[in-house]
Design a protein around this motif. Sequence first.
Motif, PDB file in Angstrom:
ATOM      1  N   TYR A 175      32.821  40.006  11.272  1.00  0.00           N
ATOM      2  CA  TYR A 175      32.535  38.613  10.921  1.00  0.00           C
ATOM      3  C   TYR A 175      33.297  37.730  11.898  1.00  0.00           C
ATOM      4  O   TYR A 175      34.529  37.706  11.896  1.00  0.00           O
ATOM      5  N   ASN A 176      32.546  37.031  12.767  1.00  0.00           N
ATOM      6  CA  ASN A 176      33.192  36.230  13.801  1.00  0.00           C
ATOM      7  C   ASN A 176      32.255  35.117  14.268  1.00  0.00           C
ATOM      8  O   ASN A 176      31.229  34.859  13.633  1.00  0.00           O
ATOM      9  N   GLY A 177      32.579  34.483  15.354  1.00  0.00           N
ATOM     10  CA  GLY A 177      31.768  33.382  15.868  1.00  0.00           C
ATOM     11  C   GLY A 177      30.993  33.740  17.109  1.00  0.00           C
ATOM     12  O   GLY A 177      30.524  32.844  17.826  1.00  0.00           O
ATOM     13  N   MET A 178      30.821  35.032  17.376  1.00  0.00           N
ATOM     14  CA  MET A 178      30.147  35.470  18.597  1.00  0.00           C
ATOM     15  C   MET A 178      28.699  35.849  18.319  1.00  0.00           C
ATOM     16  O   MET A 178      28.421  36.622  17.406  1.00  0.00           O
ATOM     17  N   GLY A 179      27.781  35.292  19.106  1.00  0.00           N
ATOM     18  CA  GLY A 179      26.369  35.607  18.938  1.00  0.00           C
ATOM     19  C   GLY A 179      25.499  34.474  19.433  1.00  0.00           C
ATOM     20  O   GLY A 179      25.965  33.344  19.610  1.00  0.00           O
ATOM     21  N   LYS A 180      24.229  34.769  19.654  1.00  0.00           N
ATOM     22  CA  LYS A 180      23.289  33.775  20.167  1.00  0.00           C
ATOM     23  C   LYS A 180      22.606  33.053  19.021  1.00  0.00           C
ATOM     24  O   LYS A 180      22.121  33.667  18.073  1.00  0.00           O
ATOM     25  N   LEU A 181      22.554  31.728  19.117  1.00  0.00           N
ATOM     26  CA  LEU A 181      21.925  30.918  18.083  1.00  0.00           C
ATOM     27  C   LEU A 181      20.406  30.987  18.171  1.00  0.00           C
ATOM     28  O   LEU A 181      19.831  31.111  19.250  1.00  0.00           O
ATOM     29  N   VAL A 182      19.754  30.886  17.016  1.00  0.00           N
ATOM     30  CA  VAL A 182      18.299  30.785  16.969  1.00  0.00           C
ATOM     31  C   VAL A 182      17.867  29.378  17.348  1.00  0.00           C
ATOM     32  O   VAL A 182      16.861  29.174  18.017  1.00  0.00           O
ATOM     33  N   ASP A 183      18.634  28.387  16.931  1.00  0.00           N
ATOM     34  CA  ASP A 183      18.291  26.982  17.140  1.00  0.00           C
ATOM     35  C   ASP A 183      19.410  26.302  17.926  1.00  0.00           C
ATOM     36  O   ASP A 183      20.520  26.150  17.432  1.00  0.00           O
ATOM     37  N   ASP A 184      19.115  25.884  19.166  1.00  0.00           N
ATOM     38  CA  ASP A 184      20.128  25.242  20.003  1.00  0.00           C
ATOM     39  C   ASP A 184      20.620  23.925  19.418  1.00  0.00           C
ATOM     40  O   ASP A 184      21.690  23.440  19.781  1.00  0.00           O
ATOM     41  N   ALA A 185      19.836  23.333  18.507  1.00  0.00           N
ATOM     42  CA  ALA A 185      20.256  22.075  17.887  1.00  0.00           C
ATOM     43  C   ALA A 185      21.525  22.263  17.060  1.00  0.00           C
ATOM     44  O   ALA A 185      22.225  21.299  16.756  1.00  0.00           O
ATOM     45  N   GLN A 186      21.830  23.514  16.702  1.00  0.00           N
ATOM     46  CA  GLN A 186      23.019  23.800  15.903  1.00  0.00           C
ATOM     47  C   GLN A 186      24.198  24.268  16.760  1.00  0.00           C
ATOM     48  O   GLN A 186      25.206  24.727  16.240  1.00  0.00           O
ATOM     49  N   SER A 187      24.068  24.124  18.080  1.00  0.00           N
ATOM     50  CA  SER A 187      25.078  24.675  18.985  1.00  0.00           C
ATOM     51  C   SER A 187      26.443  24.011  18.843  1.00  0.00           C
ATOM     52  O   SER A 187      27.464  24.604  19.189  1.00  0.00           O
ATOM     53  N   LYS A 188      26.484  22.776  18.337  1.00  0.00           N
ATOM     54  CA  LYS A 188      27.757  22.073  18.191  1.00  0.00           C
ATOM     55  C   LYS A 188      28.471  22.426  16.886  1.00  0.00           C
ATOM     56  O   LYS A 188      29.614  22.032  16.682  1.00  0.00           O
ATOM     57  N   LEU A 189      27.790  23.147  16.012  1.00  0.00           N
ATOM     58  CA  LEU A 189      28.389  23.528  14.736  1.00  0.00           C
ATOM     59  C   LEU A 189      29.193  24.819  14.887  1.00  0.00           C
ATOM     60  O   LEU A 189      28.898  25.654  15.739  1.00  0.00           O
ATOM     61  N   GLU A 190      30.203  24.965  14.062  1.00  0.00           N
ATOM     62  CA  GLU A 190      30.987  26.198  14.081  1.00  0.00           C
ATOM     63  C   GLU A 190      30.119  27.364  13.621  1.00  0.00           C
ATOM     64  O   GLU A 190      29.390  27.260  12.633  1.00  0.00           O
ATOM     65  N   LYS A 191      30.204  28.464  14.345  1.00  0.00           N
ATOM     66  CA  LYS A 191      29.371  29.624  14.035  1.00  0.00           C
ATOM     67  C   LYS A 191      30.132  30.613  13.153  1.00  0.00           C
ATOM     68  O   LYS A 191      31.278  30.950  13.429  1.00  0.00           O
ATOM     69  N   HIS A 192      29.464  31.060  12.102  1.00  0.00           N
ATOM     70  CA  HIS A 192      29.979  32.119  11.235  1.00  0.00           C
ATOM     71  C   HIS A 192      28.913  33.216  11.209  1.00  0.00           C
ATOM     72  O   HIS A 192      27.876  33.066  10.551  1.00  0.00           O
ATOM     73  N   ILE A 193      29.175  34.304  11.924  1.00  0.00           N
ATOM     74  CA  ILE A 193      28.149  35.322  12.141  1.00  0.00           C
ATOM     75  C   ILE A 193      28.633  36.686  11.658  1.00  0.00           C
ATOM     76  O   ILE A 193      29.711  37.148  12.028  1.00  0.00           O
ATOM     77  N   VAL A 194      27.816  37.316  10.836  1.00  0.00           N
ATOM     78  CA  VAL A 194      28.092  38.673  10.363  1.00  0.00           C
ATOM     79  C   VAL A 194      27.296  39.649  11.226  1.00  0.00           C
ATOM     80  O   VAL A 194      26.083  39.490  11.397  1.00  0.00           O
ATOM     81  N   HIS A 195      27.984  40.654  11.761  1.00  0.00           N
ATOM     82  CA  HIS A 195      27.339  41.692  12.562  1.00  0.00           C
ATOM     83  C   HIS A 195      27.351  42.999  11.769  1.00  0.00           C
ATOM     84  O   HIS A 195      28.416  43.489  11.383  1.00  0.00           O
ATOM     85  N   PHE A 196      26.169  43.532  11.541  1.00  0.00           N
ATOM     86  CA  PHE A 196      25.958  44.759  10.764  1.00  0.00           C
ATOM     87  C   PHE A 196      25.548  45.842  11.763  1.00  0.00           C
ATOM     88  O   PHE A 196      24.510  45.726  12.419  1.00  0.00           O
ATOM     89  N   ASP A 197      26.362  46.887  11.908  1.00  0.00           N
ATOM     90  CA  ASP A 197      26.077  47.933  12.892  1.00  0.00           C
ATOM     91  C   ASP A 197      25.990  49.301  12.237  1.00  0.00           C
ATOM     92  O   ASP A 197      26.896  49.713  11.496  1.00  0.00           O
ATOM     93  N   MET A 198      24.890  49.993  12.548  1.00  0.00           N
ATOM     94  CA  MET A 198      24.701  51.365  12.080  1.00  0.00           C
ATOM     95  C   MET A 198      24.194  52.188  13.263  1.00  0.00           C
ATOM     96  O   MET A 198      22.980  52.355  13.459  1.00  0.00           O
TER      97      MET A 198
END
Length: 216
Positions: free
Chosen positions: A64-87
């Motif tokens: 759980y971190n802030g690293m990853g590519k956004l779907v919508d560039d309009a949200q690029s100024k917002l803080e990112k909270h991204i969950v990465h699920f790896d199997m």
Amino acid sequence: GRYLATPFTNGLAATHQIAVGGKFMGGHKFTVGPMENGQITCDDGPILQGFPSEATCGPVTLNYNGMGKLVDDAQSKLEKHIVHFDMPSMKLHIQILRWANHLNVKITMPPQATGMDGSCGNFNGNAIDDSTEAITARMGGRVAMGELLFRQAVSTSGAVVKTIADCVQTVRQHAIDLCQKNMQVGAQQVLMDSCIFDVCFGGDQYAGENGLAQLQ
């Protein structure tokens, strides 16, 4: 996935929660909801409560971190909270972007030999049969209670479903122009229609999201 309207989608549904479970998870269940009215759980217990943080849920590694590519560039100024699920055993990666009251989800995995189907389509390389109508015809509109991974079912309003024909002509033309600008030349009509519908009833920002989806 669970889809609900938000205060900003004019009655249209957005992804509100995602749940992952089944035999390949060894009987474990993982869920993610939005920032304001959701949480991250494994087997119904809260996890990843710190930021950043990491954990496991059965055979899955979670970050759980802030690293990853956004779907919508309009949200690029917002803080990112991204969950990465790896199997790794299934070459499966799920990126879940948590916003205030909705999620953006990107699933990366190879086609399954036994076939696959769901809200994102059936991964057969033919976008035409991935329309809402086609998916609903194959799978039905709701998950059977015996297969539901969420703790409770959500009732629906039974409202009349909108179509592009319900979009005001001036707004529709604006949507067409915007989608043609954002979609690649030669985009299949089903993708273009989806973009036009989203812009008509959701807003201009969805043209960028549909354009990105076309590239994936």
